[in-house]
Design an enzyme around this catalytic site. Structure first.
Site, PDB file in Angstrom:
ATOM      1  N   HIS A  82       0.787  -1.168   0.156  1.00 36.21           N
ATOM      2  CA  HIS A  82       0.178   0.056   0.019  1.00 36.21           C
ATOM      3  C   HIS A  82       1.078   1.293   0.130  1.00 36.21           C
ATOM      4  O   HIS A  82       1.962   1.286   0.516  1.00 36.21           O
ATOM      5  CB  HIS A  82      -0.723  -0.074   1.353  1.00 36.21           C
ATOM      6  CG  HIS A  82      -1.833   0.968   1.398  1.00 36.21           C
ATOM      7  ND1 HIS A  82      -2.932   1.365   0.778  1.00 36.21           N
ATOM      8  CD2 HIS A  82      -1.505   2.275   2.030  1.00 36.21           C
ATOM      9  CE1 HIS A  82      -3.610   2.359   0.988  1.00 36.21           C
ATOM     10  NE2 HIS A  82      -2.615   3.163   1.783  1.00 36.21           N
ATOM     11  N   ASP A 161     -14.765   3.458   7.384  1.00 41.29           N
ATOM     12  CA  ASP A 161     -13.797   4.220   6.934  1.00 41.29           C
ATOM     13  C   ASP A 161     -14.181   5.272   5.701  1.00 41.29           C
ATOM     14  O   ASP A 161     -13.890   6.460   5.762  1.00 41.29           O
ATOM     15  CB  ASP A 161     -12.608   3.536   6.530  1.00 41.29           C
ATOM     16  CG  ASP A 161     -11.488   4.427   5.950  1.00 41.29           C
ATOM     17  OD1 ASP A 161     -11.075   5.057   6.632  1.00 41.29           O
ATOM     18  OD2 ASP A 161     -11.203   4.107   4.807  1.00 41.29           O
ATOM     19  N   ARG A 168     -14.004  13.584   7.295  1.00 39.89           N
ATOM     20  CA  ARG A 168     -12.557  14.333   7.426  1.00 39.89           C
ATOM     21  C   ARG A 168     -12.352  15.096   6.397  1.00 39.89           C
ATOM     22  O   ARG A 168     -11.744  16.308   6.613  1.00 39.89           O
ATOM     23  CB  ARG A 168     -11.761  13.146   7.611  1.00 39.89           C
ATOM     24  CG  ARG A 168     -11.596  12.358   9.084  1.00 39.89           C
ATOM     25  CD  ARG A 168     -10.718  10.981   9.048  1.00 39.89           C
ATOM     26  NE  ARG A 168      -9.712  11.258   8.753  1.00 39.89           N
ATOM     27  CZ  ARG A 168      -8.818  10.444   8.268  1.00 39.89           C
ATOM     28  NH1 ARG A 168      -9.207   9.187   7.793  1.00 39.89           N
ATOM     29  NH2 ARG A 168      -7.411  10.689   8.019  1.00 39.89           N
ATOM     30  N   SER A 183      -7.380   4.608   9.318  1.00 36.88           N
ATOM     31  CA  SER A 183      -8.067   4.446   8.013  1.00 36.88           C
ATOM     32  C   SER A 183      -7.270   3.518   7.162  1.00 36.88           C
ATOM     33  O   SER A 183      -7.954   2.587   6.577  1.00 36.88           O
ATOM     34  CB  SER A 183      -8.209   5.907   7.428  1.00 36.88           C
ATOM     35  OG  SER A 183      -8.228   5.833   6.099  1.00 36.88           O
ATOM     36  N   LYS A 187      -8.472  -0.949   6.249  1.00 37.23           N
ATOM     37  CA  LYS A 187      -8.763  -1.519   5.093  1.00 37.23           C
ATOM     38  C   LYS A 187      -7.699  -2.638   4.720  1.00 37.23           C
ATOM     39  O   LYS A 187      -8.122  -3.779   4.071  1.00 37.23           O
ATOM     40  CB  LYS A 187      -8.554  -0.265   4.011  1.00 37.23           C
ATOM     41  CG  LYS A 187      -9.603   0.702   4.103  1.00 37.23           C
ATOM     42  CD  LYS A 187      -9.449   1.726   2.960  1.00 37.23           C
ATOM     43  CE  LYS A 187      -8.377   2.493   3.171  1.00 37.23           C
ATOM     44  NZ  LYS A 187      -8.842   4.085   3.531  1.00 37.23           N
TER      45      LYS A 187
END
Ligand code: URA
Length: 435
Positions: A82, A161, A168, A183, A187
Site C-alpha cells: 500500500h 472508514d 474528514r 483508516s 482497509k
C-alpha cells in the site's frame, strides 16, 4: 452511552474506552449518530490525538464495520502493498507482477484517485477491456491460477472508514496520525493478506511533509499491523518530486510497462525492485530482504515480471497487445509544452503542483463523482538534478481540452525551480521500519 459525553471526554484530552469507540463507529455506520456530532469528535481527536490503544481499537472497529476478505482458499503467504499516496506513483503495476512472478500470491484491492494523487484502479481502467470488478470466486481463482489479481475495493469493505474519510475530507481533519493510520490499516486488515508492505511517502506531494512525521505514521502503522498478527514493514520514500516521469492514468501504465521492459526511469525501477524484494522476503520466497531484492532484479531483467503483467492483463479481460502497441490506449487530441525560461539546473519539481496540474488536464478528479480523462496527464522531460538550457523542454501536458491544458501548464511551470547551482539528487528510500 451518549455522544455529547464522548465528545466532551475527548475535548478534555481523555482517552476513550474500547466500548465508547466501538459504539460511535457502529452508531455512525447505522446512521443513529449524525454527521455534526462525529465532526465535532473528529476535531477533538485532531487536537487531542489518540493513544496507541485507542488507535488499535478504532482500526479494529472500522475493520469489522463491513465485510472482511477471507483469503484462506489461496495457498501461500499472501502479501499486500500500500502506498500512502503520491504523484506519479505507479509502483503497484510493477511491484505486483514482480512479486507474483517469484511465487508470492498477490490478492490486492486498490482505490480510485481523489485530489491530485492517482488511484491504481483508474490507471488499470485505461487498458482497453480491463475489468477492475470481479466476483470474489473469480478473484480468488485468478490468484490461485496466475498468482495475482488486483481489483477495486468493494463498497462493503470498511464502510465506517468510507463515511469517516468523506467527513474528514470536508472538516479539515484528514491530517491526524491516529486517523490516517487507522483508516489505512483498517482497509489493509480487512483485505485479508498475511503480510503488508507500506510505502509511506514524504515530501510536498504527500500527506507527510517531513521525515519526522512520516516516521511517526510509519511506526504507528507497523505496530497496528503487527499487533493484529500481520507482519508489517514500512518503507519511507521521497515524494518531493513526482515518481518517474509520467503522471496521469494511461501515461503511468505505459511507464510501468517500460519499467518492466527494463527501460523505466531510475527512481521507479529502484523503488519497485526494493519493495518487491521485501514482499518476496515476507512471502517466504527469499531468506533475506537482500536476496529478495536480487531475485526481483533478475525477474525484471529477464522479462518474468513483464510476462506476469501480460498474463494478469489477459486474465482480467484487458487487451495484452497494449504491451507492444501503446496506441491502443485512449489517445489525447491536444498537447502543450512547457519550456525553461532560464539555464541552470533543475533543483526542485514540486510534486504537489504537478499533481494539481495533472488533475487540471482532466487526469484526476476533484469529487468522487467526476469522470477522468484516461489519456490526460503530464510527462516530465527533466528531473531534479538535471542540467537545462533556456528554451529546452521541461514537460508536456496531454489531454482533450486545450483550455484545460493551458491553465494546467501555468501550475505545472510554477512547479519547476531552476537555479545556477545544482543540488544533490534526493535520496529515494529514506528509511525502512519493521524489517
Ligand atoms: N489514505 C487513506 O486511506 N486514509 C487516510 O486517512 C489517508 C490516506
Amino acid at each position: 452511552m451518549n455522544m455529547v459525553d464522548i465528545i466532551q471526554k475527548k475535548k478534555e484530552g481523555r482517552a476513550l474506552s474500547d466500548d465508547e469507540i466501538r459504539w460511535f463507529v457502529d452508531g455512525y455506520v447505522s446512521e443513529s449518530i449524525p454527521d455534526y456530532q462525529i465532526s465535532a469528535l473528529l476535531m477533538a481527536i485532531y487536537f487531542k490525538g489518540l493513544s496507541k490503544e485507542e488507535t488499535f481499537c478504532l482500526t479494529d472497529a472500522m475493520r469489522h464495520s463491513g465485510d472482511t476478505v477471507d483469503l484462506s482458499p489461496v495457498s501461500g503467504i499472501k502479501v499486500d502493498k500500500h502506498s500512502t499516496g503520491g504523484v506519479g506513483d505507479k509502483t503497484t503495476l510493477v511491484v505486483a507482477p514482480l512479486a507474483a512472478a517469484l511465487g508470492v500470491p498477490i490478492a490486492k484491492m486498490s482505490g480510485r484517485g481523489l485530489g491530485f494523487t492517482g488511484g491504481t484502479v483508474d490507471k488499470m481502467e485505461s487498458i482497453p477491456g480491463f475489468r477492475t470488478s470481479l466476483e470474489s470466486s473469480e478473484f480468488l481463482d485468478q490468484v490461485n491460477t496466475i498468482g495475482m489479481s488486483v481489483i477495486g475495493q468493494t463498497a462493503h469493505i470498511t464502510p465506517a472508514d468510507k463515511k469517516l474519510y468523506a467527513l474528514r475530507d470536508v472538516t479539515a481533519t484528514v491530517d491526524s496520525f491516529g486517523l490516517i493510520a487507522s483508516s489505512i490499516m483498517s482497509k489493509k486488515l480487512a483485505s485479508g493478506s498475511d503480510a503488508i508492505v507500506l510505502d509511506v511517502k514524504v515530501g510536498n506531494g504527500a500527506f507527510m511533509e517531513n521525515q519526522h512525521d512520516a516516521e511517526i505514521l510509519a511506526e504507528l502503522m507497523v505496530e497496528i499491523g503487527n499487533n493484529a498478527g500481520r507482519r508489517t514493514v514500512a518503507v519511507i520514500t521521497e515524494m518531493g518530486q513526482p515518481l518517474g516521469k509520467a503522471v496521469g492514468n494511461s501515461l503511468e501504465v505505459i511507464e510501468a510497462i517500460e519499467t518492466l521492459k527494463g527501460k523505466g526511469p531510475a527512481d521507479i525501477t529502484e523503488l519497485a525492485e526494493r519493495l518487491s524484494g521485501i514482499m518476496i522476503y515476507l512471502g517466504g520466497k527469499a531468506k533475506t530482504p537482500e536476496e529478495g531484492l536480487e531475485m526481483a532484479k533478475e525477474a525484471l531483467a529477464d522479462g518474468r515480471g513483464l510476462a506476469k503483467l501480460r498474463e494478469f492483463i489477459s486474465a482480467q479481460g484487458g487487451n495484452p497487445k497494449v504491451i507492444e502497441d501503446y496506441t491502443l490506449f485512449p489517445q489525447h487530441s491536444v498537447q502543450k509544452e512547457i519550456y525553461a525560461e532560464s539555464s541552470g539546473y533543475v533543483t526542485g519539481i514540486e510534486a504537489g503542483k504537478i499533481g494539481l496540474a495533472s488533475q487540471h488536464t482532466g487526469a484526476g478528479r476533484a469529487t468522487k463523482e467526476e469522470d477522468v480523462d484516461l489519456s490526460a496527464g503530464i510527462c516530465l522531460s527533466k528531473k531534479v538534478g538535471d542540467k537545462v538550457e533556456r528554451g529546452q523542454l521541461l514537460a508536456t501536458l496531454y489531454g482533450n481540452d486545450l483550455f484545460k491544458l493551458e491553465n494546467a501548464a501555468i501550475t505545472a511551470a510554477a512547479a519547476f525551480k531552476i537555479e545556477e547551482k545544482n543540488v544533490e539528487k534526493p535520496k529515494l528510500i529514506k528509511k525502512i521500519i519493521g524489517l
